[in-house]
Write a protein that holds these residues in place. Structure first.
Motif: not given
Length: 258
Positions: A32-33, A37-40, A77-79
């Motif tokens: 989830a973390l 962080l993919a938003f940034v 990988a899931i994140g």
């Protein structure tokens, strides 16, 4: 200040659900973390599919350290997969999970008690490096231009292969306190993980979407700055997180490397 006298908190799995010695809750939290962080966007993408390089690239080596070489790559990988859906402007394409998984796997294997396991991610990275050379030459990219783009990967491969440097870095991570030497140890191991991840990602990415020769010179400083900066930031975070975990009541995953 050191933590050599503290007793490690290791999870004893007896009927509970775990992944590679790490509770599913740990793996889910880290995944989830990564997705958040993919938003940034942390850098730019040249000739890529997204609009920015995701910040989660900074923490994939840390996941390998905290969760081990099995749960760490799975969480990464899931994140990345989830992050690619919820933050498409930093989606690096279908091969991006390889980057995070390999970064976590490389660090997780280096930090295992069996001192020979570091060679597994090392040989995978070297093989990917040579395949990438063949791809580049076949596409008309000169050897010097290829070398200039992979120089950070090659430096990381050399550093981690030197027993004195590797063993010193591992010892600093496992027993060192908060200080410059510990930070350098984190940086060396995380630098290997970060470059191993990007190298493995390049091979299928170039095979499916090769970038022309004129793009390669632009990539030279970007690649070097990214790998150095991301490893430096990740090491700084790692020192703080590991220091905090050693003082917390949270159990330590069985295959964690710290």
């Amino acid at each position: 200040m050191t933590f050599e006298t503290q007793q490690p908190r290791v999870i004893k799995v007896s009927g509970g659900v775990s992944i590679g010695g790490a509770p599913v809750s740990y793996t889910a939290f880290m995944a989830a973390l990564v997705a958040i962080l993919a938003f940034v966007p942390a850098s730019i993408v040249v000739g890529g599919m997204g609009g920015g390089w995701p910040l989660h690239d900074v923490i994939h080596p840390l996941l390998g350290l905290l969760l081990g070489p099995i749960a760490g790559p799975i969480a990464s990988a899931i994140g990345i997969l989830i992050g690619g859906v919820i933050a498409p402007y930093t989606n690096l394409g279908p091969w991006a999970p390889l980057m995070g998984a390999m970064s976590a796997f490389a660090v997780g294997m280096v930090m295992q008690p069996n001192r020979s396991l570091w060679f597994v991610p090392w040989i995978i990275t070297l093989a990917a490096n040579l395949i990438y050379l063949w791809q580049a030459l076949s596409f008309g990219i000169s050897f010097p231009l290829w070398l200039s783009n992979v120089i950070t990967i090659d430096v990381a491969l050399i550093l981690i292969a030197i027993p004195q440097i590797r063993n010193w870095s591992i010892a600093r991570i496992r027993t060192g306190g908060v200080g410059l030497k510990t930070y350098i140890g984190f940086f060396i191991v995380f630098f290997f993980g970060s470059t191993a991840g990007i190298q493995l990602n390049w091979v299928p990415s170039f095979a499916t979407n090769p970038w022309p020769a004129e793009v390669w010179p632009v990539l030279i400083p970007i690649i070097a700055v990214e790998r150095l900066a991301f490893s430096a930031i990740g090491a700084l975070i790692g020192v703080g997180v590991v220091s905090a975990l050693r003082r917390s009541p949270l159990a330590k995953a069985t295959m964690a490397g710290y």
